[in-house]
Design a protein around this motif. Structure first.
Motif, PDB file in Angstrom:
ATOM      1  N   LEU A  22     -16.249   1.061   3.929  1.00 29.21           N
ATOM      2  CA  LEU A  22     -14.949   0.413   3.671  1.00 29.21           C
ATOM      3  C   LEU A  22     -13.961   0.638   4.817  1.00 29.21           C
ATOM      4  O   LEU A  22     -13.045  -0.165   5.033  1.00 29.21           O
ATOM      5  CB  LEU A  22     -14.307   1.001   2.415  1.00 29.21           C
ATOM      6  CG  LEU A  22     -14.634   0.453   1.033  1.00 29.21           C
ATOM      7  CD1 LEU A  22     -13.877   1.260  -0.016  1.00 29.21           C
ATOM      8  CD2 LEU A  22     -14.270  -1.012   0.943  1.00 29.21           C
ATOM      9  N   MET A  23     -14.143   1.753   5.520  1.00 27.28           N
ATOM     10  CA  MET A  23     -13.207   2.142   6.582  1.00 27.28           C
ATOM     11  C   MET A  23     -13.637   1.619   7.963  1.00 27.28           C
ATOM     12  O   MET A  23     -12.960   1.887   8.955  1.00 27.28           O
ATOM     13  CB  MET A  23     -13.099   3.675   6.680  1.00 27.28           C
ATOM     14  CG  MET A  23     -12.615   4.389   5.431  1.00 27.28           C
ATOM     15  SD  MET A  23     -10.944   3.918   4.961  1.00 27.28           S
ATOM     16  CE  MET A  23     -11.295   3.021   3.445  1.00 27.28           C
ATOM     17  N   SER A  46     -13.490  -0.992   9.733  1.00 24.95           N
ATOM     18  CA  SER A  46     -12.576  -1.713  10.636  1.00 24.95           C
ATOM     19  C   SER A  46     -11.632  -0.757  11.350  1.00 24.95           C
ATOM     20  O   SER A  46     -10.993  -1.125  12.336  1.00 24.95           O
ATOM     21  CB  SER A  46     -11.729  -2.725   9.864  1.00 24.95           C
ATOM     22  OG  SER A  46     -12.352  -3.136   8.699  1.00 24.95           O
ATOM     23  N   TYR A  47     -11.512   0.475  10.828  1.00 25.78           N
ATOM     24  CA  TYR A  47     -10.550   1.422  11.413  1.00 25.78           C
ATOM     25  C   TYR A  47     -11.218   2.537  12.195  1.00 25.78           C
ATOM     26  O   TYR A  47     -10.707   2.973  13.211  1.00 25.78           O
ATOM     27  CB  TYR A  47      -9.690   2.030  10.297  1.00 25.78           C
ATOM     28  CG  TYR A  47      -8.978   0.987   9.494  1.00 25.78           C
ATOM     29  CD1 TYR A  47      -7.821   0.383   9.973  1.00 25.78           C
ATOM     30  CD2 TYR A  47      -9.489   0.555   8.270  1.00 25.78           C
ATOM     31  CE1 TYR A  47      -7.175  -0.610   9.252  1.00 25.78           C
ATOM     32  CE2 TYR A  47      -8.850  -0.440   7.545  1.00 25.78           C
ATOM     33  CZ  TYR A  47      -7.700  -1.021   8.043  1.00 25.78           C
ATOM     34  OH  TYR A  47      -7.083  -2.001   7.337  1.00 25.78           O
ATOM     35  N   ALA A 101      -9.028  -2.185  -1.133  1.00 26.48           N
ATOM     36  CA  ALA A 101      -9.847  -1.020  -0.790  1.00 26.48           C
ATOM     37  C   ALA A 101      -9.601   0.117  -1.782  1.00 26.48           C
ATOM     38  O   ALA A 101     -10.531   0.845  -2.159  1.00 26.48           O
ATOM     39  CB  ALA A 101      -9.554  -0.558   0.632  1.00 26.48           C
ATOM     40  N   ALA A 131      -8.018   6.727   3.122  1.00 25.57           N
ATOM     41  CA  ALA A 131      -7.909   5.297   3.434  1.00 25.57           C
ATOM     42  C   ALA A 131      -6.507   4.958   3.940  1.00 25.57           C
ATOM     43  O   ALA A 131      -6.354   4.184   4.900  1.00 25.57           O
ATOM     44  CB  ALA A 131      -8.238   4.473   2.189  1.00 25.57           C
ATOM     45  N   SER A 180      -5.915   4.140   8.128  1.00 25.46           N
ATOM     46  CA  SER A 180      -5.451   2.773   8.402  1.00 25.46           C
ATOM     47  C   SER A 180      -3.962   2.744   8.711  1.00 25.46           C
ATOM     48  O   SER A 180      -3.395   1.662   8.908  1.00 25.46           O
ATOM     49  CB  SER A 180      -5.726   1.887   7.192  1.00 25.46           C
ATOM     50  OG  SER A 180      -4.800   2.171   6.149  1.00 25.46           O
ATOM     51  N   ILE A 239       0.823  -1.209   0.000  1.00 31.66           N
ATOM     52  CA  ILE A 239       0.000   0.000   0.000  1.00 31.66           C
ATOM     53  C   ILE A 239       0.862   1.266   0.000  1.00 31.66           C
ATOM     54  O   ILE A 239       0.437   2.333  -0.469  1.00 31.66           O
ATOM     55  CB  ILE A 239      -0.966  -0.022   1.221  1.00 31.66           C
ATOM     56  CG1 ILE A 239      -2.046   1.043   1.114  1.00 31.66           C
ATOM     57  CG2 ILE A 239      -0.208   0.110   2.519  1.00 31.66           C
ATOM     58  CD1 ILE A 239      -3.261   0.581   0.394  1.00 31.66           C
ATOM     59  N   ASN A 262      -1.581   3.136   6.702  1.00 29.58           N
ATOM     60  CA  ASN A 262      -1.016   2.323   5.617  1.00 29.58           C
ATOM     61  C   ASN A 262      -1.114   0.809   5.853  1.00 29.58           C
ATOM     62  O   ASN A 262      -0.261   0.047   5.393  1.00 29.58           O
ATOM     63  CB  ASN A 262       0.450   2.694   5.364  1.00 29.58           C
ATOM     64  CG  ASN A 262       0.590   3.921   4.485  1.00 29.58           C
ATOM     65  OD1 ASN A 262      -0.396   4.617   4.228  1.00 29.58           O
ATOM     66  ND2 ASN A 262       1.795   4.204   4.022  1.00 29.58           N
ATOM     67  N   THR A 263      -2.165   0.371   6.561  1.00 31.48           N
ATOM     68  CA  THR A 263      -2.312  -1.075   6.764  1.00 31.48           C
ATOM     69  C   THR A 263      -3.515  -1.635   6.007  1.00 31.48           C
ATOM     70  O   THR A 263      -3.742  -2.838   6.011  1.00 31.48           O
ATOM     71  CB  THR A 263      -2.506  -1.420   8.261  1.00 31.48           C
ATOM     72  OG1 THR A 263      -3.732  -0.804   8.698  1.00 31.48           O
ATOM     73  CG2 THR A 263      -1.350  -0.921   9.100  1.00 31.48           C
ATOM     74  N   ILE A 264      -4.277  -0.767   5.375  1.00 27.73           N
ATOM     75  CA  ILE A 264      -5.497  -1.239   4.713  1.00 27.73           C
ATOM     76  C   ILE A 264      -5.150  -2.131   3.524  1.00 27.73           C
ATOM     77  O   ILE A 264      -4.093  -1.969   2.899  1.00 27.73           O
ATOM     78  CB  ILE A 264      -6.358  -0.035   4.249  1.00 27.73           C
ATOM     79  CG1 ILE A 264      -7.806  -0.476   4.013  1.00 27.73           C
ATOM     80  CG2 ILE A 264      -5.767   0.624   3.013  1.00 27.73           C
ATOM     81  CD1 ILE A 264      -8.779   0.679   3.942  1.00 27.73           C
ATOM     82  N   ASP A 265      -6.014  -3.087   3.234  1.00 29.79           N
ATOM     83  CA  ASP A 265      -5.777  -3.972   2.103  1.00 29.79           C
ATOM     84  C   ASP A 265      -5.878  -3.182   0.798  1.00 29.79           C
ATOM     85  O   ASP A 265      -6.733  -2.310   0.635  1.00 29.79           O
ATOM     86  CB  ASP A 265      -6.797  -5.114   2.097  1.00 29.79           C
ATOM     87  CG  ASP A 265      -6.414  -6.195   1.104  1.00 29.79           C
ATOM     88  OD1 ASP A 265      -5.623  -7.073   1.472  1.00 29.79           O
ATOM     89  OD2 ASP A 265      -6.883  -6.132  -0.060  1.00 29.79           O
TER      90      ASP A 265
END
Lengths: 232, 232
Positions: free
Chosen positions: B31-32, B34-35, B83, B71, B75, A81, B77-80
């Motif tokens: 989409l966000m 989880s964060y 996304a 995004a 996150s 990412i 910089n941990t988001i998949d």
């Protein structure tokens, strides 16, 4: 020739543009090196850019989005990412780059401003082109700035209607045969081509032009003798 | 009143816009999840959008880039990476959405077209606004379309100069007090405010306007009696 309005393309006619895009593209391709050789990544990017043109139009924001899409595509969604973060940084740096006006531009505009209505006719992001003009120090030479979504025959017809002149009274000056010359000649206008040492592949055409309304010169200063010959 | 030119804002004045942005934003915030809670993600996005305005300007492409940046930020910089793919899809869908002209617009433009020069004065992506106008079925009513990089006093002064009219001959109609009304009144023009049920937070202002050049109406059809009263 009874030229009333002289329109100048902006990118790579008034100021440097394409070399900056190419530098950014090189940095992007380096980011893709684990997935593709640089040359192949560049081809992939070009294809995605062209596919997105009808949706995004010309300009840096669309270029940024196409770089991101290319990174996802060539890595099959496996790229880290942080590459996306890096692409956004590259794009923002491109948007913030100082404007470098090409040699001779200031002298040419000074020489012509009292005898012609000078306009800018350019593609790209509206805000970005306005920023460049404001920072260029040459904005005051222009009567009017037209940011066009495309430069095809119909777009030029609209511009002439808007400027309230006939095609014969219009001279377009630019570095792209495809965007600045061929459509203008096709509707009966005049065009001068000033080749720039780098042309975006999508703008490249290979043609021989045999038209009395057409001239090609080496650099922008060379348009002056052509126009002086026509002054009243 | 000696109005010569009536300018219409486009988004949420001629056609529906903001609700589509809000739908896209809702999908983005999901989409966000989880964060961040959805409401917090929306606030984070707004801040990043506003911070990027001077670089990106208004429009969907800048919105897409700001969603991607949000995004990454929320996150850390941990988001998949998928996304990011999803955000690009959301943005492209927003760009491709059919245009829904608001009730009454066609009738109002038909009624006014012979007595005034009608223009569109809008912010946003050039290509996107042109696409909407082309697909709206109302393009032929307009003498001129001006896509503006911003709508501040200076931008309107430039527009009036370009239209070759005095402020007193100019009437602006739109849904944003901040962009369509206040700057126009400030330079001596006329303005009619037609509130829309949703306003982007960045466009929201809380003011009481006491100016003889100002009117507020419930819907676009209600501007006709105001203008008929001034017809020769």
């Amino acid at each position: 020739m009874d030229i009333k309005v002289i329109a100048f393309d902006a990118d790579d006619t008034l100021w440097i543009n394409e070399p900056y895009f190419r530098e950014t593209e090189t940095e992007f391709c380096q980011l893709m090196e684990s997935y593709l050789p640089q040359h192949t990544a560049a081809r992939e990017l070009l294809q995605i850019e062209i596919r997105n043109l009808s949706l995004y139009g010309y300009g840096i924001k669309g270029f940024m989005l196409s770089m991101i899409e290319t990174a996802l595509t060539v890595s099959n969604n496996t790229i880290d990412i942080s590459a996306v973060e890096k692409i956004i940084e590259l794009g923002k740096a491109l948007l913030a780059r100082p404007v470098e006006v090409l040699d001779g531009v200031f002298d040419v505009l000074s020489a012509l401003k009292d005898n012609y209505r000078l306009v800018v006719a350019t593609k790209g992001d509206l805000l970005d082109q306005e920023r460049k003009l404001r920072n260029s120090g040459i904005l005051h030479f222009f009567h009017h700035v037209e940011v066009m979504s495309d430069k095809q025959e119909g777009d030029y017809r609209k511009l002439l209607k808007h400027l309230d002149i006939t095609p014969d009274q219009f001279l377009m000056i630019g570095n792209s045969l495809k965007s600045d010359v061929l459509p203008v000649l096709a509707i009966g206008g005049h065009a001068i081509h000033i080749p720039f040492h780098i042309t975006w592949e999508h703008e490249h055409v290979d043609v021989h032009i045999d038209n009395p309304n057409f001239r090609q010169v080496e650099n922008i200063l060379a348009i002056l003798p052509l126009l002086y010959a026509t002054l009243p």
